[in-house]
Design an enzyme around this catalytic site. Structure first.
Site, short mmCIF file in Angstrom:
data_model
loop_
_atom_site.label_atom_id
_atom_site.label_comp_id
_atom_site.label_asym_id
_atom_site.label_seq_id
_atom_site.Cartn_x
_atom_site.Cartn_y
_atom_site.Cartn_z
N SER A 8 17.20 24.58 -10.44
CA SER A 8 18.29 25.32 -11.09
C SER A 8 17.90 25.73 -12.51
CB SER A 8 19.55 24.46 -11.15
OG SER A 8 20.47 25.08 -12.02
N HIS A 33 17.10 28.70 -8.14
CA HIS A 33 18.57 28.66 -8.10
C HIS A 33 19.15 29.20 -9.41
CE1 HIS A 33 22.31 26.93 -6.39
NE2 HIS A 33 22.61 26.54 -7.62
N ASP A 35 22.67 29.76 -11.42
CA ASP A 35 24.07 29.36 -11.49
C ASP A 35 24.86 30.30 -12.39
OD1 ASP A 35 24.32 26.87 -9.95
OD2 ASP A 35 22.80 26.12 -11.34
N MET A 37 28.48 31.22 -13.92
CA MET A 37 29.80 30.61 -14.16
C MET A 37 30.62 31.52 -15.06
SD MET A 37 28.59 26.78 -15.09
CE MET A 37 27.41 25.89 -14.07
N HIS A 66 24.07 31.33 -7.03
CA HIS A 66 25.27 30.52 -6.78
C HIS A 66 26.37 31.01 -7.72
CE1 HIS A 66 27.14 26.19 -7.14
NE2 HIS A 66 27.95 27.04 -6.52
N MET A 68 29.81 30.89 -9.30
CA MET A 68 31.00 30.06 -9.56
C MET A 68 31.95 30.93 -10.36
SD MET A 68 28.92 26.58 -10.32
CE MET A 68 27.39 27.48 -10.54
N MET A 137 28.56 21.21 -2.51
CA MET A 137 28.51 20.72 -3.89
C MET A 137 28.63 19.20 -3.88
SD MET A 137 27.89 23.20 -5.86
CE MET A 137 27.92 22.19 -7.35
N ASP A 175 23.79 20.64 -3.78
CA ASP A 175 23.65 20.97 -5.20
C ASP A 175 24.41 19.96 -6.06
OD1 ASP A 175 23.45 22.22 -7.65
OD2 ASP A 175 24.54 24.04 -7.07
C1 DX5 Z 1 26.47 22.78 -11.23
C2 DX5 Z 1 25.40 23.71 -10.73
C3 DX5 Z 1 24.15 23.06 -10.38
C4 DX5 Z 1 23.46 22.33 -11.53
C5 DX5 Z 1 22.72 21.17 -10.93
O1 DX5 Z 1 27.69 23.44 -11.25
O2 DX5 Z 1 25.85 24.40 -9.57
O3 DX5 Z 1 23.25 23.94 -9.75
O4 DX5 Z 1 22.58 23.13 -12.25
O5 DX5 Z 1 22.24 20.39 -11.95
P1 DX5 Z 1 21.69 18.91 -11.72
O6 DX5 Z 1 20.57 19.00 -10.74
O7 DX5 Z 1 21.28 18.52 -13.09
O8 DX5 Z 1 22.84 18.08 -11.19
ZN ZN Z 2 24.35 25.58 -8.39
#
Ligand code: DX5
Ligand code: ZN
Length: 216
Positions: A8, A33, A35, A37, A66, A68, A137, A175
């Protein structure tokens, strides 16, 4: 058995995004990956299209995006244009699941759907045949560096059983809170792809941590 690691970029050094992406590009990780948000679906804001560009430029690996964000159907086309190979949206984030799936397919990417820790796997029953990926998740979405929620293993097993029953083909990705310490049991529960942020970028040797996870 398929085993994929998807580091990620949320845990990468944003001041050295090209360097960190190239490091992953040379590693045994097959996916990257991303993320995204929006501060509405989750209580945090990460980054969007402009930050995806240098990542896409620095790697030929599969970009696993991903989302969010609320109303993902409004933006999926732009994420595909920015280089996404997989676009994963949240079951909880849209009223229009079928429209979102269609928009991602029309734009030419593979479709993923994700569920938060408190959402039951059974809600996906009628959706599973339509997607390429289910993202479980294993922490509340929003932040890296949290601890793996143990109940996630049962959810992975349940999804793997549903997949077999339906004869469906989707991959199971997990994840949150994953490292070489628990990667073995998450793969064994039925997952094919594991996301890891802090475990990879916080390691003294990220490439070695990725290999350790693959061999866990
Ligand atoms: C959290 C993200 C993850 C995050 C995972 O909302 O979707 O992808 O980056 O981080 P770690 O591996 O540190 O839990
Ligand atoms: Zn993620």
């Amino acid at each position: 058995m398929t085993r994929i690691i998807s580091p990620s970029m949320l845990s990468a050094d944003f001041g050295n995004l090209e360097r960190d992406t190239k490091m992953i590009d040379r590693s045994a990780a097959e996916w990257v990956h991303i993320d995204v948000m929006d501060g509405v679906f989750v209580p945090n804001i990460s980054f969007g299209f402009p930050v995806m560009k240098p990542i896409r430029k620095a790697t030929t690996k599969v970009l696993d995006v991903h989302l969010m964000i609320v109303e993902p159907e409004k933006y999926v086309k732009r994420f595909v244009e920015a280089g996404a190979d997989y676009v994963t949206f949240h079951y909880e984030a849209t009223e229009d699941i079928d429209g979102c799936i269609a928009a991602i397919r029309e734009a030419g990417a593979k479709v993923g759907i994700s569920i938060k820790p408190k959402t039951e796997a059974s809600v996906l029953k009628d959706i599973l045949a339509k997607v390429d990926l289910v993202l479980v998740m294993s922490v509340e979405p929003g932040f890296g560096g949290q601890s793996f929620i143990d109940g996630s293993l049962d959810k992975i097993r349940e999804l793997a059983a549903m997949r077999q029953e339906l004869g469906a083909k989707f991959l199971i990705e997990v994840d949150g809170g994953i490292s070489s310490k628990n990667a073995g049991e998450v793969f064994a529960a039925g997952a094919e792809a594991l996301v890891a942020g802090s475990a990879v970028f916080g390691a003294a040797d990220p490439a070695a941590e990725i290999v350790k996870m693959l061999e866990a």
